[in-house]
Design a protein around this motif. Structure first.
Motif, PDB file in Angstrom:
ATOM      1  N   MET A  43       0.832  -1.205   0.000  1.00 47.98           N
ATOM      2  CA  MET A  43       0.000   0.000   0.000  1.00 47.98           C
ATOM      3  C   MET A  43       0.867   1.256   0.000  1.00 47.98           C
ATOM      4  O   MET A  43       1.686   1.446   0.899  1.00 47.98           O
ATOM      5  N   PRO A  44       0.696   2.123  -1.005  1.00 52.66           N
ATOM      6  CA  PRO A  44       1.418   3.397  -1.015  1.00 52.66           C
ATOM      7  C   PRO A  44       0.929   4.283   0.139  1.00 52.66           C
ATOM      8  O   PRO A  44      -0.265   4.337   0.427  1.00 52.66           O
ATOM      9  N   ARG A  50       6.005   2.797   0.725  1.00 53.71           N
ATOM     10  CA  ARG A  50       5.024   1.755   0.416  1.00 53.71           C
ATOM     11  C   ARG A  50       5.151   0.678   1.488  1.00 53.71           C
ATOM     12  O   ARG A  50       6.215   0.113   1.697  1.00 53.71           O
ATOM     13  N   ALA A  51       4.042   0.409   2.174  1.00 51.92           N
ATOM     14  CA  ALA A  51       4.039  -0.608   3.228  1.00 51.92           C
ATOM     15  C   ALA A  51       3.946  -1.995   2.615  1.00 51.92           C
ATOM     16  O   ALA A  51       3.113  -2.231   1.741  1.00 51.92           O
ATOM     17  N   ASP A  52       4.792  -2.926   3.079  1.00 53.07           N
ATOM     18  CA  ASP A  52       4.712  -4.307   2.597  1.00 53.07           C
ATOM     19  C   ASP A  52       3.331  -4.880   2.895  1.00 53.07           C
ATOM     20  O   ASP A  52       2.704  -5.482   2.028  1.00 53.07           O
ATOM     21  N   TYR A  83       7.843   4.482   8.669  1.00 54.93           N
ATOM     22  CA  TYR A  83       6.529   3.840   8.709  1.00 54.93           C
ATOM     23  C   TYR A  83       5.767   4.141   9.997  1.00 54.93           C
ATOM     24  O   TYR A  83       4.552   4.044  10.033  1.00 54.93           O
ATOM     25  N   ARG A  84       6.482   4.512  11.045  1.00 55.31           N
ATOM     26  CA  ARG A  84       5.826   4.778  12.344  1.00 55.31           C
ATOM     27  C   ARG A  84       4.763   5.868  12.248  1.00 55.31           C
ATOM     28  O   ARG A  84       3.778   5.835  12.964  1.00 55.31           O
ATOM     29  N   GLN A  85       4.955   6.841  11.370  1.00 56.21           N
ATOM     30  CA  GLN A  85       3.989   7.930  11.241  1.00 56.21           C
ATOM     31  C   GLN A  85       2.690   7.499  10.557  1.00 56.21           C
ATOM     32  O   GLN A  85       1.743   8.281  10.485  1.00 56.21           O
ATOM     33  N   HIS A  86       2.637   6.243  10.088  1.00 56.69           N
ATOM     34  CA  HIS A  86       1.458   5.746   9.365  1.00 56.69           C
ATOM     35  C   HIS A  86       0.764   4.576  10.064  1.00 56.69           C
ATOM     36  O   HIS A  86      -0.060   3.901   9.446  1.00 56.69           O
ATOM     37  N   CYS A  87       1.095   4.307  11.321  1.00 54.58           N
ATOM     38  CA  CYS A  87       0.487   3.148  11.984  1.00 54.58           C
ATOM     39  C   CYS A  87       0.474   3.301  13.497  1.00 54.58           C
ATOM     40  O   CYS A  87       1.209   4.109  14.053  1.00 54.58           O
TER      41      CYS A  87
END
Length: 166
Positions: A43-44, A50-52, A83-87
């Motif tokens: 997912m972009p 892009r997250a795996d 990635y921390r800023q998106h989860c």
């Protein structure tokens, strides 16, 4: 029916992942599905990353699973902290051939044999801001709908566009 389609033959595989990464992903997907977690591969994100795998729990919490298939794969990747800023939670997933000690203790750890997976270490929770969660939820929903439509079109050669006449 057009001779050229704007959609790939298999819209669910984009060709960027190794066979080993796909096996790890499959095990993690089975684990998350058993836990009633919705997920999307590749997912972009708004940051351009892009997250795996991005996972959405029944409570609306997001987890990102970053797949690493070797020590070198982990060592050369300097982007994973972004990635921390998106989860709400960040996990690494790997296979039994990679030593667990290389992964930071501040992230969760999942080990997959390609058929199943197990969470060896749960990820600490870092709540997303409400606006970030909403934007991520919309991105997740739209991408899910787009991929479902592409899969339907790929499975049925007579449905190459929404304007197909009946």
């Amino acid at each position: 029916m057009p001779l050229v389609s704007p959609f790939p033959v298999d819209p669910l595989v984009d060709g960027r992942q190794s066979e080993r990464a796909l096996l790890v992903r499959r095990g993690v997907q089975r684990l998350m599905t058993a836990r009633r977690v919705a997920l999307l591969p590749e997912m972009p994100l708004a940051s351009g990353r892009r997250a795996d795998l991005i996972c959405l729990s029944e409570k609306g919490e997001f987890s990102i699973v970053e797949i690493k298939t070797s020590i070198e794969d982990f060592r050369v990747d300097k982007k994973w902290p972004d990635y921390r800023q998106h989860c709400d939670r960040l996990y690494f997933a790997t296979h039994p051939g990679v030593p667990a000690e290389i992964f930071p203790p501040t992230c969760g750890l999942i080990v997959s044999d390609g058929y199943a997976a197990e969470i060896l270490r749960d990820a600490p929770e870092e709540k997303l801001a409400a606006a970030t969660r909403k934007a991520l939820m919309l991105r997740f929903a739209r991408l899910s709908a787009d991929r479902l439509l592409q899969a339907e079109w790929a499975a049925n050669p007579f449905m190459t566009s929404p304007q197909t006449e009946l």
